[in-house]
Design a protein around this motif. Structure first.
Motif, PDB file in Angstrom:
ATOM      1  N   LEU A 161       0.833  -1.209   0.000  1.00 24.23           N
ATOM      2  CA  LEU A 161       0.000   0.000   0.000  1.00 24.23           C
ATOM      3  C   LEU A 161       0.870   1.263   0.000  1.00 24.23           C
ATOM      4  O   LEU A 161       0.579   2.230  -0.701  1.00 24.23           O
ATOM      5  N   GLY A 162       1.945   1.235   0.769  1.00 28.74           N
ATOM      6  CA  GLY A 162       2.837   2.388   0.838  1.00 28.74           C
ATOM      7  C   GLY A 162       3.393   2.726  -0.533  1.00 28.74           C
ATOM      8  O   GLY A 162       3.461   3.893  -0.928  1.00 28.74           O
ATOM      9  N   ALA A 192      -4.687   3.045  10.591  1.00 29.33           N
ATOM     10  CA  ALA A 192      -5.122   4.407  10.902  1.00 29.33           C
ATOM     11  C   ALA A 192      -5.948   4.991   9.757  1.00 29.33           C
ATOM     12  O   ALA A 192      -7.000   5.606   9.972  1.00 29.33           O
ATOM     13  N   ALA A 193      -5.479   4.771   8.532  1.00 36.37           N
ATOM     14  CA  ALA A 193      -6.193   5.308   7.367  1.00 36.37           C
ATOM     15  C   ALA A 193      -7.589   4.697   7.262  1.00 36.37           C
ATOM     16  O   ALA A 193      -8.564   5.391   6.969  1.00 36.37           O
ATOM     17  N   LEU A 194      -7.680   3.392   7.532  1.00 34.53           N
ATOM     18  CA  LEU A 194      -8.988   2.720   7.435  1.00 34.53           C
ATOM     19  C   LEU A 194      -9.953   3.269   8.484  1.00 34.53           C
ATOM     20  O   LEU A 194     -11.146   3.424   8.226  1.00 34.53           O
ATOM     21  N   THR A 236      -4.803  -1.323  -4.681  1.00 31.53           N
ATOM     22  CA  THR A 236      -4.823  -0.069  -5.444  1.00 31.53           C
ATOM     23  C   THR A 236      -6.131   0.692  -5.243  1.00 31.53           C
ATOM     24  O   THR A 236      -6.133   1.925  -5.238  1.00 31.53           O
ATOM     25  N   GLU A 237      -7.238  -0.034  -5.064  1.00 33.00           N
ATOM     26  CA  GLU A 237      -8.505   0.662  -4.804  1.00 33.00           C
ATOM     27  C   GLU A 237      -8.476   1.350  -3.433  1.00 33.00           C
ATOM     28  O   GLU A 237      -9.002   2.454  -3.271  1.00 33.00           O
ATOM     29  N   LEU A 238      -7.855   0.674  -2.439  1.00 37.81           N
ATOM     30  CA  LEU A 238      -7.750   1.315  -1.123  1.00 37.81           C
ATOM     31  C   LEU A 238      -6.887   2.571  -1.221  1.00 37.81           C
ATOM     32  O   LEU A 238      -7.224   3.614  -0.649  1.00 37.81           O
ATOM     33  N   ALA A 239      -5.789   2.473  -1.962  1.00 36.33           N
ATOM     34  CA  ALA A 239      -4.917   3.646  -2.126  1.00 36.33           C
ATOM     35  C   ALA A 239      -5.710   4.805  -2.725  1.00 36.33           C
ATOM     36  O   ALA A 239      -5.582   5.955  -2.303  1.00 36.33           O
TER      37      ALA A 239
END
Lengths: 574, 163
Positions: A238-239, A256-258, A383-386
């Motif tokens: 993800l990074g 944290a992002a989630l 990639t969708e989460l990003a």
């Protein structure tokens, strides 16, 4: 290695005799632009962007397919070369839909990049446009042939890497297309939905199906309790999708992002990976002791399961009946977790973040409703989460790390290594060894099964029992080992198969990386997570122990059978 | 994927006896795909999906690749062909003398587009780049008959001869 002397742009170089000019220019520190060429696929010379001058040759040559020779003089930079490259790209753009700003691959498109690099400032040709219908036929991938530049990389990835041969060039001239047999949708041919084609496509012609819209909708609905699980391989990629170096471990930032995105609970698929080991390990021991079908083969990789159901329906008994961690997790979220948290499962939405396009198809298999509801409602890729994180304006780099929620966020190092080829096997061996011998395993690193070698084998002595294991990744290697089993020539007890190169870390849902060693960096990240874990054996996971004691009973027990195991069947696609 | 018989025979009869003979003739020949396809097409009139699937299975060649070969060469046909083959010239000489209007007249008359076959299997309509009869432009052929100096109005009369 035999070397030849050559002159590249006036400098003298010694290069291996088996190199192409393109490979030689890399040694010379020249970045010849390429488009149809891919560092991991056989060069074909389709696009002609990489043209260079060879002294004595009548015309410019495609450097990606032109072998070097002794005394060769190459020029990579002249007005004629620059004009030729620009012309090639301009002609590609002449019939390309110029909708970059709204294209899924905007800013991640090689055609876009190359147009900038070769200095296209105008497209002088207004060519005839293609008008092919979108292939939206399947849950994992979307094909838009209008964006296809006919480079043939997907054909090569599907045949050379996966041995599945879904795509081929069809028709001729301007009408040339890259299509599955009989121009059918991917749902009608033997496509495993592994997504390797999308990961080598230089444009937006093959992309991951975007399922973010319903997830945004669920997150905005106060009546819904939206739970998310994150697969092991997501934390090491993800990074990268958000501008960090390949292999960066971003577990805490991701959690944290989630939470910022509004998920009610952030859980870890590693938890259910540990659970998979309990069930699959017990199943393996049962097969070993009671003369069950051997070798037993792992079933975590849905691309591989599709492959087996399509090409080896006669050998499905070899697959472990244990569900994949994603589906085990899904089955528990709307039963065990809903009960514990006193929630109506009808109001729970279960989302998973996966490195995998085939997981989208796995989640909608008709039988994946063990909880009485759809076990996993939506599957998003890394990639969708990003994309969601960017869309929400979350500055990922500045996020403080947070921890997974209890109880389904508690996991061991054995769970995290599921993300790399060899990891499921290693995790299983850590548990199975102790179950057989009843003694604590001292050395728990099974290094023979790690790494990027296509087929890895090991023979282990577990409490006097000889256990022969094999680990393969990519479907091309899977085919080799399955043919051996079919011929009765495979004397293994246990085989791990993952569809994608390097395992899930190289999945079709991961950010596209052209760095040669990005897979190794992600693998290093996975094992870094493992070594840093306080508990590294699945059966010692306290949350798993608690789950069995208070709710599930025994591995392979009645409740397990209902929720955590499945069956496979031959797939007919047309 | 599956190569099971798709008719209602329940898999009892082998509809591919002729094809098996063709395949066995070439079973030890490398690069035999094109001759196999040619002979299969001449045996069955066209290359039906089932025929292509069967060849793919027996020759161990991915069906996608065979589809690529079949669609590359204009000699291969994936759909049944009509009793009468119409080839309307679209070469330079014919083009300047109104070949587009001729093609449109034929398409309108047969209610099919170029490359298609009428549902009664009487006509297949194709275009060609040049028939070598530029002096007669615009020109078309129906089977082995050459029709020259065509006008859109005269098309119906010509086609009626083949009905």
């Amino acid at each position: 290695m035999e070397m030849v002397n050559m002159i590249i742009d006036g400098g003298k170089f010694k290069v291996p005799k088996n190199f192409t000019i393109l490979e030689a220019t890399r040694i010379a520190g020249v970045k010849v632009p390429t488009l149809c060429n891919h560092p991991e696929l056989r060069p074909e010379g389709n696009c002609r962007v990489c043209v260079v001058e060879v002294k004595g040759a009548r015309s410019l040559v495609a450097s990606c397919v032109y072998p070097v020779s002794e005394g060769m003089v190459v020029n990579t930079n002249s007005p004629a070369i620059r004009e030729a490259r620009r012309m090639v790209v301009e002609l590609l753009l002449a019939n390309h839909p110029q909708d970059c700003l709204s294209c899924q691959r905007n800013l991640h498109c090689e055609l876009q990049t190359i147009a900038a690099e070769v200095g296209v400032r105008q497209v002088r040709f207004d060519g005839e446009k293609k008008n092919y219908p979108l292939d939206n036929s399947n849950p994992s991938l979307v094909r838009d042939q209008n964006k296809c530049i006919v480079c043939g990389r997907c054909i090569r990835a599907c045949s050379e890497r996966q041995g599945v041969h879904v795509y081929s060039f069809a028709n001729r001239g301007f009408n040339t297309t890259v299509v599955p047999a009989f121009n059918q949708g991917l749902d009608k041919v033997s496509c495993t939905y592994c997504g390797q084609c999308a990961s080598v496509c230089p444009t937006g012609a093959i992309v991951i199906k975007d399922d973010t819209a319903p997830v945004w909708q669920a997150l905005a609905n106060p009546a819904k309790h939206v739970v998310v699980q994150t697969a092991p391989a997501v934390r090491v990629a993800l990074g990268e999708a958000l501008g960090m170096p390949p292999g960066s471990v971003v577990t805490g930032k991701m959690v944290a992002a989630l939470k910022r995105l509004g998920f009610s609970k952030v859980f870890d698929t590693n938890f259910s990976a540990d659970l998979t080991i309990m069930e699959e390990g017990a199943e393996f021991l049962d097969r070993l002791k009671n003369g069950g079908t051997l070798p037993m083969i792992t079933s975590c990789s849905p691309g591989w399961v599709n492959f087996a159901e399509l090409f080896y329906p006669d050998l499905l008994d070899h697959l472990s009946t244990a569900k994949s961690p994603q589906q085990m997790f899904g089955a528990l979220v709307k039963t065990y977790y809903a009960e514990q948290a006193k929630l109506d499962p009808a109001n729970v939405i279960s989302v998973s973040i996966m490195p995998c396009t085939a997981k989208k198809a796995e989640a909608i298999r008709t039988e994946m409703c063990a909880s009485g509801y759809r076990d996993v409602d939506y599957v998003l890729t890394t990639t969708e989460l990003a994309k969601m994180i960017q869309e929400a304006g979350i500055d990922f780099h500045f996020l403080a790390e947070e921890n997974y929620d209890d109880p389904m966020g508690i996991a061991t190092g054995a769970g995290v290594i599921f993300g790399a080829s060899g990891g499921v096997m290693e995790a299983a061996l850590r548990t199975v060894s102790e179950l057989i011998t009843g003694e604590e395993l001292e050395c728990i690193d099974f290094k023979d099964v790690r790494g990027l070698k296509g087929v890895k084998e090991a023979t282990l002595d577990i409490g006097g029992t000889e256990v022969r294991v094999a680990v393969v990744h990519t479907l091309l290697n899977a085919r080799k080992i399955m043919d051996k089993i079919r011929a009765g020539e495979a004397n293994y007890h246990f085989i791990e198969i993952m569809a994608c190169p390097g395992g899930c870390i190289g999945g079709g849902g991961q950010p596209i990386s052209m760095t040669n060693d990005f897979r190794q960096k992600r693998i290093d990240g996975i094992y870094e997570c493992d070594t840093k874990s306080t508990i590294r054996k699945s059966h010692l996971n306290p949350a798993i122990k608690e789950l069995y004691t208070s709710w599930l009973g025994e591995p392979l027990g009645e409740k397990s059978h209902k929720l955590l195991h499945t069956h496979y069947h031959q797939q007919y696609r047309d | 994927m599956s190569n099971q018989c798709k008719c209602n025979c329940g898999g009892k009869s082998n509809a591919f006896t002729q094809l098996d003979e063709i395949l066995s003739k070439y079973q030890n020949t490398k690069g035999a795909l094109i001759p196999v396809l040619q002979e299969a097409q001449s045996a069955y009139g066209y290359l039906a999906r089932e025929v292509v699937d069967y060849i793919a299975e027996k020759m161990n060649i991915p069906v996608s690749q065979i589809y690529g070969v079949v669609t590359f060469y204009s000699q291969f046909h994936l759909n049944p062909r009509g009793k009468n083959i119409i080839r309307v010239c679209q070469g330079t000489a014919c083009h300047v003398r109104g070949a587009k209007a001729i093609l449109k007249a034929v398409e309108d008359n047969l209610k099919i587009a170029a490359g298609e076959t009428t549902s009664d299997l009487n006509f297949t309509l194709e275009t060609v780049a040049c028939l070598g009869a530029c002096g007669l432009a615009p020109v078309m052929m129906v089977n082995d008959d050459t029709h020259g100096r065509l006008t859109p109005e005269g098309i119906t009369e010509i086609l009626d001869k083949y009905r």
